[in-house]
Each structure stands twice: as C-alpha cells, then as structure tokens.
Design an enzyme around this catalytic site. Structure first.
Site, short mmCIF file in Angstrom:
data_model
loop_
_atom_site.label_atom_id
_atom_site.label_comp_id
_atom_site.label_asym_id
_atom_site.label_seq_id
_atom_site.Cartn_x
_atom_site.Cartn_y
_atom_site.Cartn_z
N PHE A 233 21.70 -55.62 -33.58
CA PHE A 233 22.67 -56.47 -33.56
C PHE A 233 24.28 -55.69 -33.92
O PHE A 233 25.15 -56.26 -34.50
CB PHE A 233 22.86 -57.69 -34.24
N ILE A 640 23.84 -60.49 -12.59
CA ILE A 640 22.66 -60.67 -13.32
C ILE A 640 21.69 -59.90 -12.92
O ILE A 640 20.90 -60.45 -11.95
CB ILE A 640 22.44 -62.18 -13.45
N PRO A 643 17.73 -62.65 -14.61
CA PRO A 643 18.12 -63.93 -15.25
C PRO A 643 17.31 -64.52 -16.41
O PRO A 643 17.99 -65.21 -17.39
CB PRO A 643 17.86 -65.08 -13.86
N THR A 645 15.93 -62.53 -18.97
CA THR A 645 16.49 -61.96 -20.41
C THR A 645 18.00 -62.37 -20.40
O THR A 645 18.36 -62.41 -21.79
CB THR A 645 16.06 -60.34 -20.01
N GLN A 649 19.39 -63.92 -23.81
CA GLN A 649 20.87 -63.43 -24.50
C GLN A 649 21.70 -64.58 -24.96
O GLN A 649 22.32 -64.57 -25.93
CB GLN A 649 21.32 -62.32 -23.80
N LYS A 712 29.10 -57.39 -15.20
CA LYS A 712 30.23 -57.54 -16.62
C LYS A 712 29.46 -57.40 -17.95
O LYS A 712 30.10 -57.10 -19.09
CB LYS A 712 30.83 -58.76 -16.60
N GLY A 713 28.22 -57.50 -18.01
CA GLY A 713 27.57 -57.81 -19.38
C GLY A 713 27.57 -58.98 -20.23
O GLY A 713 28.46 -59.86 -19.86
N GLY A 715 25.40 -59.55 -23.51
CA GLY A 715 24.78 -59.73 -24.74
C GLY A 715 25.55 -60.43 -25.99
O GLY A 715 25.06 -61.00 -26.66
N GLU A 716 26.94 -60.25 -25.75
CA GLU A 716 27.72 -60.70 -26.92
C GLU A 716 28.34 -62.06 -26.44
O GLU A 716 28.66 -62.92 -27.35
CB GLU A 716 29.10 -59.75 -27.13
MO1 MOS Z 1 26.63 -54.87 -30.54
S1 MOS Z 1 27.48 -55.68 -32.31
O1 MOS Z 1 28.20 -54.12 -30.24
O2 MOS Z 1 25.70 -53.84 -31.29
#
Ligand code: MOS
Length: 749
Positions: A233, A640, A643, A645, A649, A712-713, A715-716
């Site tokens: 994280f 994507i 889909p 994973t 996220q 585009k990504g 995870g955040e």
């Molecule tokens: Mo993520 S907080 O950019 O490792």
C-alpha cells in the site's frame, strides 16, 4: 484457448499462496542465520549520550551489538523516493523521532535478541519535541515553484468577491499507517563481495540502487529478492534505514542476518501517511457554475525532509473553473519521514474538494450529482489540455441507476428506518494514469510453453496473473503454459509498483517482447520454403490458438514455426519506455530511479481514470453509532486486463475508504511525539462486520490515447473520494457537516 485481455482469469499464483508454497522474503531459508532485533529510541528529539550494553552482552547467545559508535560510518542514509533528504538513524548520535533505529542486537535466536534489546539502557540529552501541527517548535515552509506544481489561473480573489455563493471551510485528515499484514523484514547474506537481500519491496531495482548508494558499493554487487509481498500500500516503496544496517551486520559477523521488525516498530522505521489540513474555498454563480477554486494544503513531515504529496494537482483540474489558486506547505516536526499510502495525494486532498462540492450543492439546493454534471469538463481547466478520455458522468449515471439515487430527498434528515437516520452521499473519484519504463524477457518453446521474466512486483494485486495474461494473449497459448518470474533484481528491470502504474507498465513491456518474438518467427516462416505462410506479408502474421498464420488465411502449428528458429527456445529481451519520457528513461530505470510518465503532467493531454461513489449510511438516533449500509461505485479506467482482480482492487479501495472515513487514525502523544495505538488491535481498520454491501461497477471504456493498450490503472482509484462520500452521507442523515476525519460518535452528539 488462449486468454484475451479483459477476460476474467483466476490468479495463477492463488494455489501457491493459499497452500503456503509462495515464499515471502522472510521465509527464504538461510544457512546458520543470526537474528536481529532493533533497539529504538525512547525520545523523539535530542542526542544519545551513552549506551549501557553490559547486561545485554552478558546474555548467552548474543553475538554482537551495533550502534553508531561501532558501525555509524559504514552506511549513509537512504535517498527518499521523492529525492529529498531524510533523517539519519545510526550514522551519529542524533535522534530525530521516537522509535528511530539506534542499535541492533545480533543473537543466535530471535528470542535472545529480543531479550537483550530490552536490557539495553540508553542515556539521552533530550529536547522537548514538537509532534504535529500547532505545537511549539514546528517549522512551516511553503513549497516553491519547481519543488512542486501549483496553479494560478485567472483571479480567484475577484471571483470570490463577485460570486453568488462562496463555500470557505477548513478540513483535516489524520495520521495513518498502512499496517500490511506482512511485517517489515530484511534478510541479508554476503557471499564474498556479493550481497543478497530478501526484503518485501515495491521496487527491487530501486532498493538495489539505494542500497548501493548507502553502502558505497556497485549496484551489480547487490541482488534484491522479493517474489511475493504480503501487502504494501506504499509502505514498501522506498528504501528505509534498516536495510543497509542489516547488510552491515551480516558483513560484520560473516553470517546471514534476519530481521523481522515488530508491528509497533513498523510504525516508526517505515513510512506512513502524514496528517493534512486544508482550506478549501469554492465560489459559484447562482446556477452552480464554479467561478473560483482555492485549495491550500498543509502536510506534516520530518525535520530534514520536504516530503509531501501535494494533491492539488488533481483538485485544481477536476472541474471546469476559470479562476484557480493552489498552494501547499510542509510543517516540519520531530517525526519519522512520511511517504505514500494508497492513493497518496488524492485520498487526503479530494476529501475537502468533494465535501465542499456537497456543501455547495446544499447551499444551492441542488442535487450534488447535477452540480458535478454542470461543472464537468473535457479539458484541464489549468491549461486547456484535453483529457484522453473522461467518463466521470457516465460513472455517476451507472452508479445512480444501481443505487436508486433518484429517490434521494434533497433535505437532510428526511429518511429513517426504526431508530436509524438514513443518509445518502456521493463523491467523485479521480486518479492520474501513470506508466513507467520497464524491460521484459519472453521465451517461447516449440512445445508451446513460455517464460516471462521481469523484475515486477506482486503486492497482492494480481501482477503475476496480469503478466501471464499479457503474454498468453499475444503468443496465442494457454495461460497455464506461461511461467512468470518476478521480484528479483537479476531479472529485467521494472519500475516502482505504485501509483496505479504497474499493470500498464508491465503489460506494455511484455507485449513489446512478445511482438518482437512473433516477428522473428514470422520472418523465418515467410522466408522459408516449407511453411504454408511462405511469401505472406510478415506484418499480417500473428500467433493465435497454437498456430502462426494470417487471420482467415494460411497457418501452421506453433511448434513448426518456433522450431524453425530454434529447437530450444526463441527468446526476446525488450525495453519499453512510453513516449513522452525523456530519452534517458531506460538509463534511469537501470540505475534504480523512477522513469514514470504521470497522467497529470503529460505535455499535450491529461490522462486520468474516474469513478463515482454512492453510499448509504445509518446513524443511530440515540447512540450516534454510524454504519455504512451500502456502497455502490462505478469506475472507468480504460482497458481492464483482468476484471476479477480489478474488481478486488476496487472493492478493497472502497472498503479502505470506509475505514478512512470512520475508523482509521494513528493517535499521537503530543508530549512525547509518540504513536500511541501502534498495533492492529487499537489502530482500527474496517473488518467484515463493518461492511454490509459493496458493489463495484466496471464501466467499459476505450482510450486509444492514454497508451497503446489503453490501460489507465486502477489500484488507487477505488479509495479516492470515498471518505467524502461517507461524510456527505452522514450530513444527509443528520444535518451535521464533519470536516475532520475520522468521523466519530462524538462529532454527532
Ligand atoms: Mo501506492 S500508495 O502508490 O504504493
């Protein structure tokens, strides 16, 4: 059948993880290791006068004790991810923060090392510390142009003076610690002058480069291994002090040394999300069109560091607005240096903006979704650059349909169920689309098996699976015929796995290697006398479902096409630097620095992923207990890859947003500048019982401008704005605006 990009795929490493076969760095077997236990500072500011080590040394099994007096000159402090300075640890007698590493016990067992560490007594010359904002002794520093990007567009003061409505408020977000389940560990072993380090890392080349700098040796002499990371994280992204000291310890005693720091030590030897404060001012005309936006942020950092996340880069450009001013200052306190944490700038910085938008809607008696629609924009208001694609309002419409938003009464306090007041709130999510340089090696054999090798990082996100999909799709083979190797600095370099960049980064490098590999076997086929593809245009040939051929035309089995080039394997090493990066991007990468193209800093366009959150909260009439009954979010983040994973996220981010809104806060003892709840029983995070219903909707989006594959990504993205959506829902339930997180019962009494 070979998989397609975008087809749901189970994790290729799932079985290894659940059966315990996946080796996390501290699990790596070592021959005759010594165990390290850290001695950490009991004061936050001052100097060490002396150590009394006699009692510790007398314990049988203690091998050595390292302090600044014995090894202080053997390592330099690490370079921080942002490039700036940071605190020292054992280089000298200085103490910068509570819990600083000031010594290391080496012993035959973990228990002996721990026992000895508790028998060390230290004499300090202590200076009263300044813990955080408002404490005597902190030093404030506005960030200057060049160090950080600020925006000055139009004339905000004139806009505020002439507007029909002005919202001007202060907001706060708390200190937070990542608390990944896997503790911070480092194992170091020397073989001659070659050093191997096992440490959970989001950037093995970065750790290698930093460690080389700290120890004053060539990077080629260091190997970093991090095949699986048990949660990061952001906390395992940069180099921290411990790594070099464990390497020094191993060299000194001529044995491998293993450190697994304790949970509470993790609060001070690694990074964290610093507390932030904001003044956010919005001005609008009577219809709700934004006329002015001013965002001033303040973030705590350590004494020597200027680390800051500066989320005004997103808040300045989210909505159409002719007059914008942003500024960010850092506040130096006696604290460890902070770092990035999931959705580093936008989790704290979107809270004030998305809360203020709700306050503006309230004042205008408008639906907050319609307020956002009115101020939607196809271009970046700070410089007019177009977004590569932007489906913010489509996300709101999708979320709204699933949530039933149309039934929402405008007035707060209008809905209830039994003793519970009900409130509905919403907020936007946005996160820049980042992509970095990377290299990859792909090997294909005549039997249709392939290897993919790159120093990528699996943090629990599903990176092995993404890499396998990327290769299998391009090579036309089944996914279980692909072996992926990652997390080792002897493999081709890959940049930091952070900032929602990793999938785009590794997928493009793997695709480039696969394309070059296919081109080699295609060239051999068209030039050969014995291939059905002879004489075809090689550019038309592709690998699909175990054959090389022209779609709808002649083809031959993969085995024949590959064996024509090699009976062993055809192997390609490819380097990918996305267009827009400086020409030395790959040199930078090999040196362990970060060549990343950031979505908000691209020259001719802006690349962002967007989303919309809608939540229902319940607030008890008598106890003011707050529960989140429903969360519905819709996200558009381009292509994507998997889909399954991706969904994980998103849901993980949304739930973390719930924790950030209602639970999470590192409490600080102001007298001692010390974290108090430095454990996972008193540091509250959302658990199953806190989460009732979560729905993440993947809105299809194609973007052929963001990068070749349109990724585009994400995870955040899921966490961004959720804190505000929940605060807005709490207002809608109770009529109470809470501008300081986390929202607690006492805020509603
Ligand atoms: Mo993520 S907080 O950019 O490792």
């Amino acid at each position: 059948m070979s998989p397609r990009i975008g087809q749901a795929q189970l994790r290729v490493d799932g079985r290894a993880k659940v059966t315990g076969q996946a080796l996390y760095p501290a699990d790596a077997p070592q021959q005759n290791p010594a165990w390290a236990f850290l001695i950490t500072s009991e004061i936050a500011r001052g100097r060490i006068l002396s150590f009394d080590l006699s009692e510790a040394r007398a314990i049988p099994g203690v091998i050595d004790i390292l302090t600044h007096e014995t090894v202080g000159t053997e390592a330099k402090r690490p370079r921080m991810q942002a490039g700036g300075d940071t605190t020292t640890s054992m280089e000298n007698a200085e103490v910068w923060h509570d819990g600083q590493i000031i010594g290391i016990i080496l012993a035959e067992t973990y228990e002996i090392a721990r026992d000895a560490a508790h028998r060390v007594s230290v004499a300090y010359a202590e200076t009263p510390p300044a813990a955080t904002f408002d404490q005597p002794g902190v030093v404030e520093e506005w960030r200057e142009p060049g160090e950080h990007e600020d925006y000055e567009v139009g004339d905000v003061d004139a806009a505020f003076a002439s507007a029909d409505v002005v919202i001007d408020a202060l907001y706060e977000t708390p200190t937070q610690h990542h608390n990944p389940i896997e503790l911070f560990s480092t194992t170091a072993a020397w073989s001659g002058d070659q050093l191997t380090v096992w440490e959970p890392s989001q950037f093995v080349y970065g750790l290698r480069g930093n460690l080389a700098h700290q120890l004053g040796i060539a990077p080629e002499r260091i190997r970093v291994i991090s095949q699986f990371v048990g949660g990061a994280f952001g906390s395992k992204g940069g180099a921290t002090a411990r790594t070099a000291w464990i390497a020094v310890a191993a060299r000194r005693i001529g044995r491998p040394v293993k450190l697994v720091a304790t949970r509470d030590q993790g609060y001070t030897i690694a990074t964290y999300r610093a507390e932030t404060r904001h003044r956010l001012t919005l001005a609008a005309d009577g219809r709700g069109r934004l006329l002015g936006l001013r965002h001033e942020g303040a973030e705590v950092t350590s004494r020597p560091s200027v680390y800051n996340v500066s989320g005004t880069e997103t808040t300045a450009r989210l909505y159409a607005c002719p007059n914008i001013r942003t500024r960010v200052k850092v506040v130096h306190a006696d604290r460890n240096t902070p770092g990035f944490m999931r959705a580093p700038p936008d989790t704290p910085y979107m809270f004030p903006l998305e809360s203020a938008m709700d306050e503006l809607a309230e004042r205008l008696r408008m639906d907050p979704v319609e307020l956002r629609r009115l101020n939607d924009t196809a271009t970046d208001p700070t410089d007019g650059a177009p977004y590569t694609s932007r489906h913010l309002m489509r996300c709101f419409d999708e979320a709204s349909a699933h949530f039933g938003w149309n039934e929402r009464p405008l007035e707060p306090g209008a809905m209830s169920r039994g003793d519970w007041r009900i409130g509905w709130g919403c907020a936007s999510a946005a996160y820049p689309s980042n992509i970095a340089a990377a290299a990859a090696r792909v090997r294909l054999r005549p039997n249709g098996t392939a290897d993919v090798e790159l120093a990528g990082h699996e943090l629990g996100t599903g990176a092995y699976t993404v890499a396998a999909i990327a290769a299998a799709a391009r090579l036309g083979i089944e996914i279980d015929h692909v072996t992926v190797r990652m997390g080792d600095s002897t493999l081709p370099p890959t940049a930091l796995a952070a900032g929602s960049s990793h999938t785009a980064t590794i997928t493009h490098a793997i695709a480039k290697a696969c394309d070059a590999l296919v081109a080699r076997i295609a060239a051999a086929a068209v030039a050969s006398g014995d291939s059905p593809c002879a004489g075809q245009d090689p550019a038309q040939l592709a690998l699909a479902d175990g054959a090389l051929g022209v779609p709808g035309g002649p083809s031959e089995p993969l085995a024949a096409a590959v064996a024509r080039v090699s009976h062993g394997a055809v192997e390609v090493y490819a380097e990918h630097a996305p267009p827009g990066l400086p020409p030395d991007a790959l040199d930078t990468l090999y040196a362990g620095q970060l060549p990343i193209l950031r979505g908000q800093q691209r020259k001719t366009d802006r690349a962002y992923a967007f989303g919309a959150h809608m939540v229902e909260v319940m607030v008890h009439r008598r106890t003011a207990e707050i529960r989140v009954a429903r969360m519905v979010s819709a996200f558009a983040s381009g292509t994507i890859v998997n889909p399954l994973t991706a969904h994980s996220q998103y849901v993980g981010g949304m739930i973390w947003g719930l924790g950030a809104a209602l639970l999470e806060k590192t409490e600080i003892d102001l007298r001692h500048a010390r974290y108090v709840n430095d454990n996972i029983s008193e540091y509250l995070v959302a658990v199953n019982a806190d989460v009732a219903q979560v729905e993440a909707i993947l809105v299809p989006e194609e973007d052929d401008r963001v990068n070749d594959i349109g990724i585009k990504g994400l995870g955040e993205l899921g966490i961004v704005g959720m804190n505000a959506a929940i605060a807005n829902a709490v207002w809608h339930a109770t009529g109470r605006r809470v501008r300081r997180l986390p929202i607690r019962i006492e805020d509603l009494l």
